[in-house]
Design an enzyme around this catalytic site. Structure first.
Site, PDB file in Angstrom:
ATOM      1  N   LYS A   1      48.861  31.709  34.766  1.00 22.14           N
ATOM      2  CA  LYS A   1      48.366  32.540  35.892  1.00 22.14           C
ATOM      3  C   LYS A   1      49.484  32.200  37.032  1.00 22.14           C
ATOM      4  CE  LYS A   1      44.337  33.787  38.287  1.00 22.14           C
ATOM      5  NZ  LYS A   1      42.624  33.459  38.185  1.00 22.14           N
TER       6      LYS A   1
ATOM      7  N   SER B   1      39.997  37.810  37.879  1.00 24.69           N
ATOM      8  CA  SER B   1      41.064  37.688  38.451  1.00 24.69           C
ATOM      9  C   SER B   1      42.350  37.632  37.491  1.00 24.69           C
ATOM     10  CB  SER B   1      41.367  37.007  39.725  1.00 24.69           C
ATOM     11  OG  SER B   1      41.231  35.467  39.199  1.00 24.69           O
TER      12      SER B   1
ATOM     13  N   SER C   1      36.584  34.437  36.505  1.00 26.07           N
ATOM     14  CA  SER C   1      37.875  35.074  36.510  1.00 26.07           C
ATOM     15  C   SER C   1      38.683  34.685  34.992  1.00 26.07           C
ATOM     16  CB  SER C   1      38.912  34.405  37.487  1.00 26.07           C
ATOM     17  OG  SER C   1      38.599  35.440  38.577  1.00 26.07           O
TER      18      SER C   1
HETATM   19  N1  GLN Z   1      35.330  38.305  40.977  1.00 28.49           N
HETATM   20  C1  GLN Z   1      34.963  37.081  41.594  1.00 28.49           C
HETATM   21  C2  GLN Z   1      35.604  36.979  42.861  1.00 28.49           C
HETATM   22  O1  GLN Z   1      36.115  37.975  43.412  1.00 28.49           O
HETATM   23  C3  GLN Z   1      35.411  35.714  40.728  1.00 28.49           C
HETATM   24  C4  GLN Z   1      37.069  35.580  40.882  1.00 28.49           C
HETATM   25  C5  GLN Z   1      37.351  34.309  40.318  1.00 28.49           C
HETATM   26  O2  GLN Z   1      36.654  33.585  39.550  1.00 28.49           O
HETATM   27  N2  GLN Z   1      38.894  33.794  40.778  1.00 28.49           N
HETATM   28  O3  GLN Z   1      35.398  36.034  43.724  1.00 28.49           O
END
Ligand code: GLN
Length: 513
Positions: free
Chosen positions: A79, A154, A178
């Site tokens: 990532k 994400s 994410s």
């Molecule tokens: N969807 C969550 C957020 O927007 C989690 C994001 C993540 O785990 N990086 O913060």
């Protein structure tokens, strides 16, 4: 069967037997990347030549009879918020679009010494803030099961490249879901380790008390293989757990007898997509048939999870992101234009004798900071910075941040109590399957609500896994969520492995691939 359909574990044994070479493996996945990345958009950057060179080196080493690492010759995607020395690490943000880290993250060092082939960097929501990969400033990623739908986020690129057979292993991060949510949306397996299990050194921070790096793959067995390489204590991360790492791949086959599974009633309440509910119930039945005892449990503070998370995560983000000022590194606004403008404006004010306005006008340095941040960050990142700055400001700190921390403690206590009665907690990963691109992009609250079932594990610091457990009538994958007590990744992996021995959801592949 084509090489790209093999799991990393299968590739590993074929490579060891000399039936295939690392160059062949890398070449096969590379061809798939070339064939599909334009449509899927999983990768922001790929490195064909370096990957093939590394593969050649491994083949040579093996031919000489020298020892090779556990991931020798196996392509892995990273990532793009994990630092790679000498190679761009962008966080999918304009702010870091040309940032080249001077060092490797610990996980990258570990992957290199395991002889993995680092083949590319995957797309994500900008700074990992989001649940659809749509907030990426650098590219669009589509769900390989339905190109009209988002891959989740994400770690959307990380999940999409697995589903599309572009890599067998992929590294994601999970701050509020994410890894697990995109794994569920793309029909792959993803594990968020216990906070501290995997070093965060070299991970560009979003919310430091919640962030965890974790493995994603197409089977629990492969997730175990990758976690074994990623996990372990690191003196460069003070929050890293100084505890031994089990041999996950070895304990995988130990059956879980007398398994007690807790099901939170609230996770099956109104609002859950009926097809998701049916697939998860079916998953529960699989465990029951294998002799697990199913108990209803309560996580009374679970419903405050989203509220607490969306105070704590933005607060930490606002502090972490203060470093992007255009001075140290990253994007800087066009200084020449800014200075020219400023001189022009000062001259005009001076000519008009308007000295008070002149004094009030920002000096060029302040303007540079402001403009750099205004231009470098996208709307979701700005929203988080504003939310967090507000929650942390004097006068509101107690009402928001402190309160959220108290709720966080209560959530952890709920889990501690639940785990006195059960070994695992089972439920859906998300309230619904992958949604259409654009559907939630303009409605932040509806995007945040997708994290309903996942943020609890981050707030409590416990490990959790997403396992494919079926499809909707439209052919979209559904994920089963398992949560375990701290440091019990092996329990999750054994349970997921057990499930995948009797189901084949994880082996399905999108027609595109
Ligand atoms: N969807 C969550 C957020 O927007 C989690 C994001 C993540 O785990 N990086 O913060």
């Amino acid at each position: 069967m084509s090489l790209i359909d093999l799991t990393a574990t299968e590739l590993q044994s074929q490579l060891a037997l000399g039936h295939i070479t690392a160059v062949e493996v890398t070449g096969a996945f590379w061809a798939q990347i070339e064939r599909l990345n334009e449509q899927v958009g999983a990768f922001l950057a790929t490195r064909r030549d370096m990957a093939l060179e590394a593969a050649e080196r491994i083949d040579l080493q093996r031919a000489k009879g020298a020892a090779v690492g556990p991931l020798a010759g196996i392509p892995v995607a990273l990532k793009d918020l994990i630092c790679t020395q000498g190679e761009r690490t962008t966080c999918a943000s304009r702010m870091l679009a040309s940032f080249v880290p001077p060092y490797d993250a610990t996980v990258v060092e570990r992957l290199r010494s395991a002889d993995a082939i680092l083949i590319g960097k995957t797309n994500l929501d900008e700074f990992a803030m989001g649940g659809s990969t749509e907030s990426s400033a650098l590219g669009v990623t589509r769900n390989p099961w339905d190109l009209e739908c988002v891959p989740g986020g994400s770690s959307g690129g990380a999940a999409a490249c697995l589903a599309a057979r572009m890599v067998p292993l992929s590294v994601g991060t999970d701050t509020g879901g994410s890894i697990r949510q995109p794994a569920a949306f793309c029909g792959v397996t993803g594990l968020k380790p216990t906070y501290g299990r995997v070093s965060r050194y070299g991970l560009i921070a979003f919310a430091s008390s919640l962030d965890q790096i974790g493995p994603m793959a197409r089977s629990a067995e492969d997730v175990a293989l990758l976690l074994e390489v990623l996990a372990g204590h690191d003196a460069r991360d003070s929050t890293s757990a100084a505890v031994p790492v089990p041999r996950y791949t070895e304990c995988l086959r130990q059956p879980l007898s007398g398994l007690r599974i807790g099901v939170p009633r609230a996770h099956f309440a109104d609002g859950l997509d009926p097809e998701v509910a049916a697939a998860v119930q079916e998953g529960l039945r699989v465990y029951r048939d294998q002799g697990a005892e199913i108990r209803e449990i309560e996580l009374p503070h679970g419903r405050y999870g989203i509220a607490a998370y969306y105070v704590i995560a933005p607060s930490e983000a606002s502090s972490n992101l203060a470093r992007y000022d255009g001075v140290h590194y990253g994007y800087r606004t066009d200084e020449a234009a800014l200075l020219a403008e400023w001189r022009e404006e000062s001259r005009r004010l001076m000519d008009a004798g308007d000295t008070s306005a002149l004094q009030q006008s920002d000096n060029p340095l302040v303007r540079m900071y402001r403009r750099t941040r205004a231009e470098g960050f996208g709307p979701e990142v700005k929203r988080r910075i504003m939310l967090g700055t507000y929650a942390l400001s004097a006068g509101y700190y107690d009402a928001y941040y402190l309160k959220a921390q108290k709720v966080r403690r209560l959530i952890r206590q709920d889990y501690d109590r639940a785990f006195e009665q059960v070994d695992l907690i089972l439920g859906p990963v998300t309230p619904g399957p992958a949604f259409r691109a654009g559907e939630k992009a303009s409605d932040p609250l509806s995007m945040y609500l997708v994290d309903l079932f996942t943020v609890g594990a981050n707030l409590a610091g416990i490990p959790a896994i997403s396992v494919p457990c079926g499809f909707t009538s439209r052919g979209l994958p559904v994920g089963l969520h398992l949560q375990a007590p701290p440091l019990e990744e092996s329990r999750l992996l054994r349970a997921a492995y057990m499930y995948q021995q009797t189901t084949d959801w994880h082996t399905r592949k999108p027609s595109l691939a």
